[in-house]
Enzyme design. Structure first.
Site, PDB file in Angstrom:
ATOM      1  N   ASN A  85       0.843  -1.190   0.000  1.00  0.00           N
ATOM      2  CA  ASN A  85       0.000   0.000   0.000  1.00  0.00           C
ATOM      3  C   ASN A  85       0.882   1.245   0.000  1.00  0.00           C
ATOM      4  OD1 ASN A  85      -2.346  -1.613   0.200  1.00  0.00           O
ATOM      5  ND2 ASN A  85      -2.148  -1.704   2.425  1.00  0.00           N
ATOM      6  N   HIS A  98       6.508  -2.215   3.471  1.00  0.00           N
ATOM      7  CA  HIS A  98       6.195  -3.564   3.933  1.00  0.00           C
ATOM      8  C   HIS A  98       5.326  -4.258   2.895  1.00  0.00           C
ATOM      9  CE1 HIS A  98       3.381  -0.621   5.609  1.00  0.00           C
ATOM     10  NE2 HIS A  98       2.426  -1.534   5.451  1.00  0.00           N
TER      11      HIS A  98
END
Ligand code: 5GP
Length: 112
Positions: A85, A98
């Site tokens: 994201n 991440h």
């Protein structure tokens, strides 16, 4: 120091499933699937769109780690999803790159 740097430094506890010289992987505190693991580089790149050419090898390393983590979780055959994201519309909440690894149930497409 980012939240994930604190996890890497063991200042915040996490259920760590993999660690090597360049990355760490731990279970998401708010799992969205039976298996929900975050694969995080030790280098605090804020988000994927800010990675540079110098990160090419590291990004490849992270993807190989994703595959290992998924295999260790028994997801290779049933399948899994890999998500990153970036920013507001992406739904990013932690500014330390991440990779989400989600599996253990059938996931819908497209995402909401
Ligand atoms: P993002 O929304 O930035 O793509 O993903 C951040 C993820 O980090 C979320 O899925 C959230 O549940 C997870 N998270 C936030 N704080 C913690 C924490 O303290 N420990 C763990 N293990 N996961 C966290």
């Amino acid at each position: 120091m980012t939240l994930f740097e604190k996890i890497i430094a063991r200042q915040i506890p996490a259920d760590i499933v993999h660690e090597d010289d360049h990355c760490i992987a731990f279970r998401d505190i708010s799992p969205q699937a039976p298996v929900h693991i975050l694969v995080v580089p030790k280098k605090p790149i804020p988000r994927i769109g800010e990675a540079g050419p110098e990160d090419q090898v590291l990004l490849g390393h992270l993807m190989i780690a994703v595959g290992k983590v998924a295999k260790n979780e028994g997801l290779s055959e049933s399948g899994f999803r890999v998500v990153m994201n970036h920013g507001l519309h992406g739904g990013e909440t932690v500014p330390h790159l991440h990779i989400h690894v989600l599996g253990g149930r059938s996931l819908e497409w497209p995402p909401g």
